[in-house]
Design a protein around this motif. Structure first.
Motif, PDB file in Angstrom:
ATOM      1  N   ARG A   8       0.850  -1.188   0.000  1.00  0.00           N
ATOM      2  CA  ARG A   8       0.000   0.000   0.000  1.00  0.00           C
ATOM      3  C   ARG A   8       0.885   1.236   0.000  1.00  0.00           C
ATOM      4  O   ARG A   8       1.792   1.346   0.822  1.00  0.00           O
ATOM      5  CB  ARG A   8      -0.921   0.024   1.224  1.00  0.00           C
ATOM      6  N   ARG A   9       0.625   2.158  -0.915  1.00  0.00           N
ATOM      7  CA  ARG A   9       1.437   3.364  -1.006  1.00  0.00           C
ATOM      8  C   ARG A   9       0.654   4.580  -0.495  1.00  0.00           C
ATOM      9  O   ARG A   9      -0.551   4.692  -0.718  1.00  0.00           O
ATOM     10  CB  ARG A   9       1.881   3.604  -2.450  1.00  0.00           C
ATOM     11  N   ILE A  10       1.382   5.448   0.153  1.00  0.00           N
ATOM     12  CA  ILE A  10       0.793   6.696   0.627  1.00  0.00           C
ATOM     13  C   ILE A  10       1.126   7.785  -0.386  1.00  0.00           C
ATOM     14  O   ILE A  10       2.289   8.002  -0.727  1.00  0.00           O
ATOM     15  CB  ILE A  10       1.358   7.073   2.016  1.00  0.00           C
ATOM     16  N   LYS A  11       0.093   8.454  -0.877  1.00  0.00           N
ATOM     17  CA  LYS A  11       0.285   9.523  -1.860  1.00  0.00           C
ATOM     18  C   LYS A  11       0.633  10.825  -1.131  1.00  0.00           C
ATOM     19  O   LYS A  11      -0.166  11.321  -0.335  1.00  0.00           O
ATOM     20  CB  LYS A  11      -0.978   9.698  -2.689  1.00  0.00           C
ATOM     21  N   ILE A  12       1.836  11.328  -1.411  1.00  0.00           N
ATOM     22  CA  ILE A  12       2.268  12.539  -0.711  1.00  0.00           C
ATOM     23  C   ILE A  12       2.464  13.729  -1.651  1.00  0.00           C
ATOM     24  O   ILE A  12       2.489  14.871  -1.202  1.00  0.00           O
ATOM     25  CB  ILE A  12       3.577  12.291   0.077  1.00  0.00           C
ATOM     26  N   TYR A  13       2.592  13.461  -2.956  1.00  0.00           N
ATOM     27  CA  TYR A  13       2.812  14.561  -3.897  1.00  0.00           C
ATOM     28  C   TYR A  13       1.574  15.456  -3.975  1.00  0.00           C
ATOM     29  O   TYR A  13       0.465  14.996  -4.231  1.00  0.00           O
ATOM     30  CB  TYR A  13       3.149  14.007  -5.286  1.00  0.00           C
ATOM     31  N   ASN A  14       1.785  16.718  -3.727  1.00  0.00           N
ATOM     32  CA  ASN A  14       0.700  17.705  -3.788  1.00  0.00           C
ATOM     33  C   ASN A  14      -0.409  17.444  -2.769  1.00  0.00           C
ATOM     34  O   ASN A  14      -1.552  17.858  -2.967  1.00  0.00           O
ATOM     35  CB  ASN A  14       0.071  17.736  -5.186  1.00  0.00           C
ATOM     36  N   LYS A  15      -0.102  16.717  -1.699  1.00  0.00           N
ATOM     37  CA  LYS A  15      -1.093  16.414  -0.672  1.00  0.00           C
ATOM     38  C   LYS A  15      -0.785  17.194   0.605  1.00  0.00           C
ATOM     39  O   LYS A  15       0.380  17.429   0.935  1.00  0.00           O
ATOM     40  CB  LYS A  15      -1.099  14.915  -0.361  1.00  0.00           C
ATOM     41  N   SER A  16      -1.831  17.566   1.303  1.00  0.00           N
ATOM     42  CA  SER A  16      -1.656  18.283   2.563  1.00  0.00           C
ATOM     43  C   SER A  16      -1.246  17.306   3.654  1.00  0.00           C
ATOM     44  O   SER A  16      -1.421  16.088   3.525  1.00  0.00           O
ATOM     45  CB  SER A  16      -2.961  18.977   2.958  1.00  0.00           C
ATOM     46  N   ASN A  25      -3.592   6.671   8.708  1.00  0.00           N
ATOM     47  CA  ASN A  25      -4.566   6.114   9.656  1.00  0.00           C
ATOM     48  C   ASN A  25      -5.408   5.015   9.024  1.00  0.00           C
ATOM     49  O   ASN A  25      -5.723   4.007   9.668  1.00  0.00           O
ATOM     50  CB  ASN A  25      -5.473   7.227  10.191  1.00  0.00           C
ATOM     51  N   LYS A  26      -5.758   5.188   7.756  1.00  0.00           N
ATOM     52  CA  LYS A  26      -6.544   4.171   7.056  1.00  0.00           C
ATOM     53  C   LYS A  26      -5.750   2.873   6.901  1.00  0.00           C
ATOM     54  O   LYS A  26      -6.284   1.768   7.071  1.00  0.00           O
ATOM     55  CB  LYS A  26      -6.966   4.689   5.681  1.00  0.00           C
ATOM     56  N   ILE A  27      -4.455   3.012   6.581  1.00  0.00           N
ATOM     57  CA  ILE A  27      -3.615   1.824   6.401  1.00  0.00           C
ATOM     58  C   ILE A  27      -3.393   1.115   7.739  1.00  0.00           C
ATOM     59  O   ILE A  27      -3.425  -0.115   7.823  1.00  0.00           O
ATOM     60  CB  ILE A  27      -2.271   2.205   5.751  1.00  0.00           C
ATOM     61  N   GLU A  32      -4.694  -3.477  11.328  1.00  0.00           N
ATOM     62  CA  GLU A  32      -5.313  -3.955  12.566  1.00  0.00           C
ATOM     63  C   GLU A  32      -6.454  -4.920  12.276  1.00  0.00           C
ATOM     64  O   GLU A  32      -6.596  -5.960  12.934  1.00  0.00           O
ATOM     65  CB  GLU A  32      -5.818  -2.773  13.389  1.00  0.00           C
ATOM     66  N   ASN A  33      -7.271  -4.599  11.267  1.00  0.00           N
ATOM     67  CA  ASN A  33      -8.396  -5.469  10.899  1.00  0.00           C
ATOM     68  C   ASN A  33      -7.921  -6.800  10.315  1.00  0.00           C
ATOM     69  O   ASN A  33      -8.518  -7.855  10.575  1.00  0.00           O
ATOM     70  CB  ASN A  33      -9.315  -4.762   9.898  1.00  0.00           C
TER      71      ASN A  33
END
Length: 204
Positions: A8-16, A25-27, A32-33
């Motif tokens: 799973r990748r976290i998108k950080i480009y142009n993101k706040s 938090n979603k990941i 956990e689930n």
């Protein structure tokens, strides 16, 4: 995906910063689930590779120990060889047991493994025997090699880890079973005789 590596990748480009934290938090919640799900085959992350010095300091290596080495050079360091850049999968231990060799074979575990390799080596399900098979003139190969009846091999098999990368894992000490080899005629049979190597003998 059950039994598979999930990325799973976290998108950080142009993101706040808020958006990035929400993704994290979603990941975390997803992990956990997954852990709580009894139908999910959760495999906890472990260290994939180990420094040879860890085993040298202990004075031995055992198949029950978690072990993995990135290169044959690292395997050679266990035996005080330090072959920088070595690519050979078979070399003499020299010190200690005079008939022992270090062997780092590619083991064929399914039909897609090592198709272009001149050798097709296999192992039985309980790891008691390794069968060494050369595709070209196998009977001649077995006949020429059969005089090495007392040969011992320290076996570090080439395997794949959870990330699909190759590494070398110690799977035991094997000795040529000449009787079984003569029965097979086209393969050399190596029988496991020990699960442990005393490494201190190579540093005296």
């Amino acid at each position: 995906i059950k039994g598979k590596l999930e990325i799973r990748r976290i998108k950080i480009y142009n993101k706040s910063l808020k958006s990035i934290n929400e993704q994290i938090n979603k990941i975390v919640k997803l992990i956990e689930n997954k852990i709580k799900d009894p139908n999910y085959n959760f495999v906890p992350w472990t260290q994939l590779y180990y420094d040879p010095q860890f085993f040298i300091d202990k004075g031995y290596i055992d198949v029950e120990m978690i072990n993995g080495f990135r290169t044959i050079q690292e395997v050679s360091e266990l035996f005080n060889k330090n072959y920088n850049g070595v690519q050979r999968a078979y070399f003499k231990a020299v010190k200690g047991n005079n008939s022992a060799w270090i062997w780092c074979p590619k083991l064929k575990l399914d039909s897609k493994d090592f198709i272009n390799n001149p050798f097709e080596n296999t192992i039985d399900t309980n790891r008691k025997y390794i069968y060494e098979f050369r595709k070209a003139n196998p009977k001649d190969f077995v006949k020429k090699q059969s005089n090495k009846k007392d040969e011992i091999r320290y076996v570090f098999a080439k395997c794949r880890n959870e990330a699909n990368d190759f590494f070398y894992k110690f799977i035991g000490v094997y000795k040529l079973d000449l009787n079984k080899t003569n029965e097979l005629k086209t393969k050399r049979a190596w029988k496991k005789i020990d699960d442990k190597i005393e490494l201190k003998q190579f540093f005296k």
